[in-house]
Write an enzyme that holds these catalytic residues in place. Structure first.
Site, mmCIF file in Angstrom:
data_model
loop_
_atom_site.group_PDB
_atom_site.id
_atom_site.type_symbol
_atom_site.label_atom_id
_atom_site.label_comp_id
_atom_site.label_asym_id
_atom_site.label_seq_id
_atom_site.Cartn_x
_atom_site.Cartn_y
_atom_site.Cartn_z
ATOM 1 N N HIS A 98 21.704 -88.424 -89.230
ATOM 2 C CA HIS A 98 20.959 -88.209 -87.987
ATOM 3 C C HIS A 98 19.593 -88.867 -88.075
ATOM 4 O O HIS A 98 19.054 -89.074 -89.155
ATOM 5 C CB HIS A 98 20.793 -86.710 -87.700
ATOM 6 C CG HIS A 98 20.068 -85.969 -88.785
ATOM 7 N ND1 HIS A 98 20.692 -85.571 -89.946
ATOM 8 C CD2 HIS A 98 18.786 -85.561 -88.897
ATOM 9 C CE1 HIS A 98 19.824 -84.955 -90.723
ATOM 10 N NE2 HIS A 98 18.652 -84.932 -90.112
ATOM 11 N N HIS A 100 15.606 -88.661 -86.435
ATOM 12 C CA HIS A 100 14.626 -87.834 -85.725
ATOM 13 C C HIS A 100 13.815 -88.726 -84.778
ATOM 14 O O HIS A 100 13.355 -89.796 -85.180
ATOM 15 C CB HIS A 100 13.626 -87.211 -86.701
ATOM 16 C CG HIS A 100 14.225 -86.286 -87.708
ATOM 17 N ND1 HIS A 100 14.028 -84.924 -87.686
ATOM 18 C CD2 HIS A 100 15.020 -86.522 -88.793
ATOM 19 C CE1 HIS A 100 14.650 -84.359 -88.712
ATOM 20 N NE2 HIS A 100 15.257 -85.307 -89.398
HETATM 21 P P1 AMP Z 1 16.727 -83.398 -92.247
HETATM 22 O O1 AMP Z 1 15.676 -82.839 -93.132
HETATM 23 O O2 AMP Z 1 16.436 -84.808 -91.873
HETATM 24 O O3 AMP Z 1 18.109 -83.191 -92.809
HETATM 25 O O4 AMP Z 1 16.587 -82.612 -90.881
HETATM 26 C C1 AMP Z 1 17.458 -81.632 -90.458
HETATM 27 C C2 AMP Z 1 16.888 -81.146 -89.165
HETATM 28 O O5 AMP Z 1 17.871 -80.400 -88.497
HETATM 29 C C3 AMP Z 1 15.667 -80.221 -89.332
HETATM 30 O O6 AMP Z 1 14.546 -80.792 -88.651
HETATM 31 C C4 AMP Z 1 16.121 -78.914 -88.706
HETATM 32 O O7 AMP Z 1 15.094 -78.275 -87.989
HETATM 33 C C5 AMP Z 1 17.246 -79.374 -87.795
HETATM 34 N N1 AMP Z 1 18.264 -78.357 -87.527
HETATM 35 C C6 AMP Z 1 18.929 -77.591 -88.416
HETATM 36 N N2 AMP Z 1 19.819 -76.795 -87.796
HETATM 37 C C7 AMP Z 1 19.720 -77.074 -86.470
HETATM 38 C C8 AMP Z 1 20.369 -76.589 -85.298
HETATM 39 N N3 AMP Z 1 21.324 -75.636 -85.370
HETATM 40 N N4 AMP Z 1 20.009 -77.098 -84.108
HETATM 41 C C9 AMP Z 1 19.048 -78.049 -84.032
HETATM 42 N N5 AMP Z 1 18.402 -78.561 -85.092
HETATM 43 C C10 AMP Z 1 18.725 -78.077 -86.299
#
Ligand code: AMP
Length: 135
Positions: A98, A100
């Site tokens: 993903h 951001h």
């Molecule tokens: P990363 O550190 O790049 O793996 O980011 C994962 C992101 O996913 C974090 O910013 C979390 O806040 C976000 N996240 C985790 N669970 C959910 C969810 N159920 N819905 C939306 N965002 C999420």
């Protein structure tokens, strides 16, 4: 076991959805680093950048541009960070590829990495609707 994001794709977990097409999806980050923080994913589950087929990377890039354009129109930030945390050492928590999109304003004090918050789901839905209106 499917990732949290695969469960969102299947509709098993809720999200404040912004956009989706055949290969990609965009929804509000549940712990936003700034107002309008959106995640863009490929629906198929690949853990890390180097795992993702190039055509899917291109689809994610296209959706990222499309959603960033809508964020600029809806929320009028001055800019945005586009970033991907790859690997645990780099801060990756969800091992489903993903990107951001983090809207930015001058002197907003935002630290784009690792800022858990307490977002109100209703507020995320309101912001998602604002962005969707431009898609
Ligand atoms: P990363 O550190 O790049 O793996 O980011 C994962 C992101 O996913 C974090 O910013 C979390 O806040 C976000 N996240 C985790 N669970 C959910 C969810 N159920 N819905 C939306 N965002 C999420």
């Amino acid at each position: 076991m499917p990732s949290i994001f695969s469960r969102i794709v299947k509709g098993e977990l809720p999200c404040a959805s912004v956009y989706q097409d055949e290969q990609t999806m965009a929804f509000m980050d549940i712990n936003p680093a700034s107002k309008g923080h959106v995640l863009v994913i490929c629906k198929a589950e690949y853990p890390r950048l180097l795992d993702v087929p190039s055509e899917l990377l291109a689809a994610v890039a296209e959706t990222t541009q499309k959603v960033a354009r809508a964020i600029m129109q809806a929320l009028q930030p001055e800019g945005f960070n586009v970033l991907q945390n790859d690997g645990a050492a780099a801060g990756q928590v969800v091992f489903h590829y993903h990107v951001h999109i983090i809207p930015r304003w001058t002197d907003d004090g935002v630290r784009p990495f690792g800022r858990p918050g307490s977002a109100d789901p209703a507020e995320l839905e309101t912001i998602a609707a604002q962005i969707r209106a431009h898609l």
